[in-house]
Design an enzyme around this catalytic site. Structure first.
Site, PDB file in Angstrom:
ATOM      1  N   CYS A 193      49.596  26.628  22.936  1.00 45.76           N
ATOM      2  CA  CYS A 193      48.458  27.565  23.019  1.00 45.76           C
ATOM      3  C   CYS A 193      47.263  27.155  22.175  1.00 45.76           C
ATOM      4  O   CYS A 193      46.158  27.635  22.401  1.00 45.76           O
ATOM      5  CB  CYS A 193      48.891  28.963  22.627  1.00 45.76           C
ATOM      6  SG  CYS A 193      50.169  29.614  23.671  1.00 45.76           S
ATOM      7  N   HIS A 233      43.267  33.805  19.576  1.00 45.91           N
ATOM      8  CA  HIS A 233      44.242  33.611  20.656  1.00 45.91           C
ATOM      9  C   HIS A 233      44.785  34.989  21.030  1.00 45.91           C
ATOM     10  O   HIS A 233      44.943  35.863  20.174  1.00 45.91           O
ATOM     11  CB  HIS A 233      45.370  32.697  20.172  1.00 45.91           C
ATOM     12  CG  HIS A 233      46.403  32.459  21.233  1.00 45.91           C
ATOM     13  ND1 HIS A 233      46.067  32.058  22.508  1.00 45.91           N
ATOM     14  CD2 HIS A 233      47.759  32.576  21.229  1.00 45.91           C
ATOM     15  CE1 HIS A 233      47.166  31.937  23.233  1.00 45.91           C
ATOM     16  NE2 HIS A 233      48.205  32.253  22.479  1.00 45.91           N
ATOM     17  N   ASN A 255      48.203  36.204  28.257  1.00 45.31           N
ATOM     18  CA  ASN A 255      48.161  34.995  27.433  1.00 45.31           C
ATOM     19  C   ASN A 255      48.020  33.778  28.350  1.00 45.31           C
ATOM     20  O   ASN A 255      48.951  33.434  29.067  1.00 45.31           O
ATOM     21  CB  ASN A 255      49.449  34.913  26.601  1.00 45.31           C
ATOM     22  CG  ASN A 255      49.517  33.672  25.731  1.00 45.31           C
ATOM     23  OD1 ASN A 255      48.636  32.814  25.780  1.00 45.31           O
ATOM     24  ND2 ASN A 255      50.572  33.567  24.944  1.00 45.31           N
TER      25      ASN A 255
HETATM   26  N1  ACO Z   1      60.086  45.194  30.250  1.00 46.75           N
HETATM   27  C1  ACO Z   1      60.954  46.102  29.770  1.00 46.75           C
HETATM   28  N2  ACO Z   1      61.763  45.852  28.739  1.00 46.75           N
HETATM   29  C2  ACO Z   1      61.688  44.656  28.163  1.00 46.75           C
HETATM   30  C3  ACO Z   1      60.811  43.658  28.618  1.00 46.75           C
HETATM   31  C4  ACO Z   1      59.995  43.967  29.709  1.00 46.75           C
HETATM   32  N3  ACO Z   1      59.126  43.096  30.219  1.00 46.75           N
HETATM   33  N4  ACO Z   1      60.973  42.570  27.849  1.00 46.75           N
HETATM   34  C5  ACO Z   1      61.901  42.859  26.941  1.00 46.75           C
HETATM   35  N5  ACO Z   1      62.345  44.112  27.144  1.00 46.75           N
HETATM   36  C6  ACO Z   1      63.352  44.814  26.393  1.00 46.75           C
HETATM   37  C7  ACO Z   1      64.371  43.877  25.780  1.00 46.75           C
HETATM   38  O1  ACO Z   1      65.418  43.582  26.661  1.00 46.75           O
HETATM   39  C8  ACO Z   1      64.838  44.679  24.591  1.00 46.75           C
HETATM   40  O2  ACO Z   1      65.747  45.646  25.040  1.00 46.75           O
HETATM   41  P1  ACO Z   1      67.025  46.047  24.127  1.00 46.75           P
HETATM   42  O3  ACO Z   1      66.464  46.603  22.870  1.00 46.75           O
HETATM   43  O4  ACO Z   1      67.756  47.012  24.977  1.00 46.75           O
HETATM   44  O5  ACO Z   1      67.755  44.761  23.896  1.00 46.75           O
HETATM   45  C9  ACO Z   1      63.551  45.347  24.175  1.00 46.75           C
HETATM   46  O6  ACO Z   1      62.734  45.485  25.321  1.00 46.75           O
HETATM   47  C10 ACO Z   1      62.800  44.427  23.232  1.00 46.75           C
HETATM   48  O7  ACO Z   1      62.156  45.201  22.429  1.00 46.75           O
HETATM   49  P2  ACO Z   1      61.446  44.504  21.236  1.00 46.75           P
HETATM   50  O8  ACO Z   1      61.997  43.155  21.012  1.00 46.75           O
HETATM   51  O9  ACO Z   1      61.442  45.484  20.113  1.00 46.75           O
HETATM   52  O10 ACO Z   1      60.009  44.309  21.806  1.00 46.75           O
HETATM   53  P3  ACO Z   1      58.794  43.918  20.950  1.00 46.75           P
HETATM   54  O11 ACO Z   1      58.084  45.139  20.528  1.00 46.75           O
HETATM   55  O12 ACO Z   1      59.169  42.906  19.913  1.00 46.75           O
HETATM   56  O13 ACO Z   1      57.903  43.187  22.008  1.00 46.75           O
HETATM   57  C11 ACO Z   1      57.225  41.017  22.690  1.00 46.75           C
HETATM   58  C12 ACO Z   1      58.372  42.008  22.621  1.00 46.75           C
HETATM   59  C13 ACO Z   1      56.106  41.627  23.528  1.00 46.75           C
HETATM   60  C14 ACO Z   1      57.726  39.750  23.358  1.00 46.75           C
HETATM   61  C15 ACO Z   1      56.710  40.733  21.268  1.00 46.75           C
HETATM   62  O14 ACO Z   1      57.788  40.406  20.434  1.00 46.75           O
HETATM   63  C16 ACO Z   1      55.724  39.606  21.250  1.00 46.75           C
HETATM   64  O15 ACO Z   1      54.629  39.719  21.749  1.00 46.75           O
HETATM   65  N6  ACO Z   1      56.065  38.490  20.621  1.00 46.75           N
HETATM   66  C17 ACO Z   1      55.207  37.341  20.552  1.00 46.75           C
HETATM   67  C18 ACO Z   1      55.191  36.706  21.886  1.00 46.75           C
HETATM   68  C19 ACO Z   1      54.164  35.623  21.959  1.00 46.75           C
HETATM   69  O16 ACO Z   1      53.238  35.634  21.263  1.00 46.75           O
HETATM   70  N7  ACO Z   1      54.363  34.672  22.812  1.00 46.75           N
HETATM   71  C20 ACO Z   1      53.510  33.551  22.907  1.00 46.75           C
HETATM   72  C21 ACO Z   1      54.131  32.480  22.114  1.00 46.75           C
HETATM   73  S1  ACO Z   1      53.149  31.084  21.766  1.00 46.75           S
HETATM   74  C22 ACO Z   1      52.148  30.872  22.905  1.00 46.75           C
HETATM   75  O17 ACO Z   1      51.164  31.539  22.942  1.00 46.75           O
HETATM   76  C23 ACO Z   1      52.552  29.811  23.945  1.00 46.75           C
END
Ligand code: ACO
Length: 374
Positions: free
Chosen positions: A111, A249, A279
């Site tokens: 990214c 970003h 993203n």
């Molecule tokens: N829809 C519904 N539920 C979902 C989804 C979805 N799309 N995705 C995950 N869940 C569920 C999971 O299964 C989990 O369920 P469980 O608790 O029953 O196991 C729960 O939701 C996950 O909840 P959290 O992990 O608490 O979610 P969080 O608030 O951490 O959000 C997220 C997740 C959005 C991925 C966040 O952690 C995030 O944005 N992280 C950074 C991601 C990022 O920046 N990526 C880019 C990386 S580098 C680059 O840019 C290439």
């Protein structure tokens, strides 16, 4: 002293929109979950290759700068979803726009690729290797997406933008940057199936599945971007009060909120696109920068802070002094070909083409030994 001013900018966004409702038709997810956890409502899906988007963005940036392709001396192509490894994709853009005098290179830091590319071009201009450059941030990530994994499939989109950078004696362009890599966290984001490491397991290149530890990435991204922002401000002797605009970003609205509040810059100075584009990896910062200019949010002489992170986990923050001109010198008529396919139709075609992602996820594909050791 020679500086490297940003004199041209242009974006190329594919027209097909994938909404949260579209994602809910094949994933166990909802608009409410995606909006509340990420701030994203929709993203774009490209019907053309990344190089085709890059050619349009580059032509628009050149027109904006009043620079002719034949006078371009360097093309730096920032992306992690290149059309080809050999030859590099930058050379394809060079051939398509007719930049016959240019040197061309691809840069992949995920990214952060656009910002690392901007550092590369700026350094070459400031040391006199070249007088100008086109710097591209582009991602056609949809063909590599693990569309049946809701943890990642809802987060990403396609897009592209480019800038032109030119030598100047004025103190403009990148005044300073902080680059780094939290390599101890490199396991938190890995796209399996995008390199030779998987060939001996019978995996077709491009038949991808993603390792993704969202919470750990979130935590490290916030820490990394805050530290990089503070470091570059200290290096350049400026305070948060001096910053006119932040173009971060955009991986998650909540990450941006956390970074901005800890960096001490008010939210009304932040350019946001995450709701509309998700993203776009390397394309995110340059698209947001181009839109900030289109919306008149970059004033003459503005000081712009651009913090980012990506797989690796690479982190960086750039401090850019804008010049006097904030409007294009001219506009290009370059455009993408039209499409009659919806974004959802394109995604369904990609899903149908991926033969064994689900079986592999179920079996737990083993990583090649040498990657396990890294
Ligand atoms: N829809 C519904 N539920 C979902 C989804 C979805 N799309 N995705 C995950 N869940 C569920 C999971 O299964 C989990 O369920 P469980 O608790 O029953 O196991 C729960 O939701 C996950 O909840 P959290 O992990 O608490 O979610 P969080 O608030 O951490 O959000 C997220 C997740 C959005 C991925 C966040 O952690 C995030 O944005 N992280 C950074 C991601 C990022 O920046 N990526 C880019 C990386 S580098 C680059 O840019 C290439």
């Amino acid at each position: 002293m020679t500086y490297a001013a940003i004199t041209g900018w242009g974006k190329c966004m594919p027209p097909s929109v994938l909404t949260n409702a579209d994602l809910s038709t094949f994933l166990d997810t909802s608009d409410e979950w995606i909006v509340s956890r990420t701030g994203m409502k929709e993203r774009r899906i490209s019907h053309v290759s990344s190089a085709e988007m890059a050619v349009v963005a580059a032509k628009r940036a050149l027109a904006c700068a009043g620079l002719e392709a034949k006078d371009v001396e360097l093309i730096v192509y920032g992306s992690c979803s290149n059309d080809e490894q050999v030859p590099n994709t930058a050379s394809g853009v060079q051939a398509a726009i007719g930049a016959t005098k240019a040197a061309s290179m691809d840069v992949n830091t995920a990214c952060t690729s656009f910002l690392y590319s901007l550092s590369t071009a700026t350094a070459m201009i400031r040391t006199g290797v070249v007088k100008n450059a086109i710097v591209i941030g582009v991602e056609w990530i949809s063909p590599f997406m693990d569309w049946d994994n809701r943890n990642v499939a809802v987060l990403f989109g396609d897009g592209c933008a480019a800038v032109v950078v030119q030598a100047t004696e004025k103190q403009e362009g990148v005044l300073g940057e902080q680059l780094g890599c939290l390599a101890d966290a490199r396991q938190t984001l890995r796209v399996r199936g995008m390199g030779t490491a998987y060939v001996n397991q019978g995996v077709m290149c491009g038949d991808t599945s993603w390792d993704f530890d969202g919470q750990e990435i979130f935590k490290r991204a916030v820490q990394g971007m805050v530290q990089a922002s503070q470091a570059v401000m200290a290096k350049c002797g400026v305070t948060p009060d001096d910053i006119d605009l932040v173009v971060p970003h955009q991986a998650n609205q909540r990450i941006i909120d956390a970074v901005v509040s800890r960096s001490g810059v008010p939210m009304d100075k932040v350019m946001l696109t995450v709701e509309r584009y998700g993203n776009m990896s390397a394309a995110t910062v340059p698209v947001a920068l181009a839109e900030a200019l289109e919306e008149g949010r970059v004033k003459p002489g503005a000081l712009v802070l651009m913090p980012a992170f990506g797989a690796g986990l690479t982190v960086c923050a750039h401090l850019v002094r804008w010049g006097e001109r904030v409007t294009p010198l001219a506009e290009s008529d370059a455009a993408l070909p039209a499409t009659n396919k919806t974004a959802l139709q394109m995604i369904q075609a990609i899903r149908a083409g991926k033969t064994n992602v689900q079986e592999r996820s179920g079996e737990g594909l083993q990583r090649p030994r040498f990657i396990e050791q890294m």
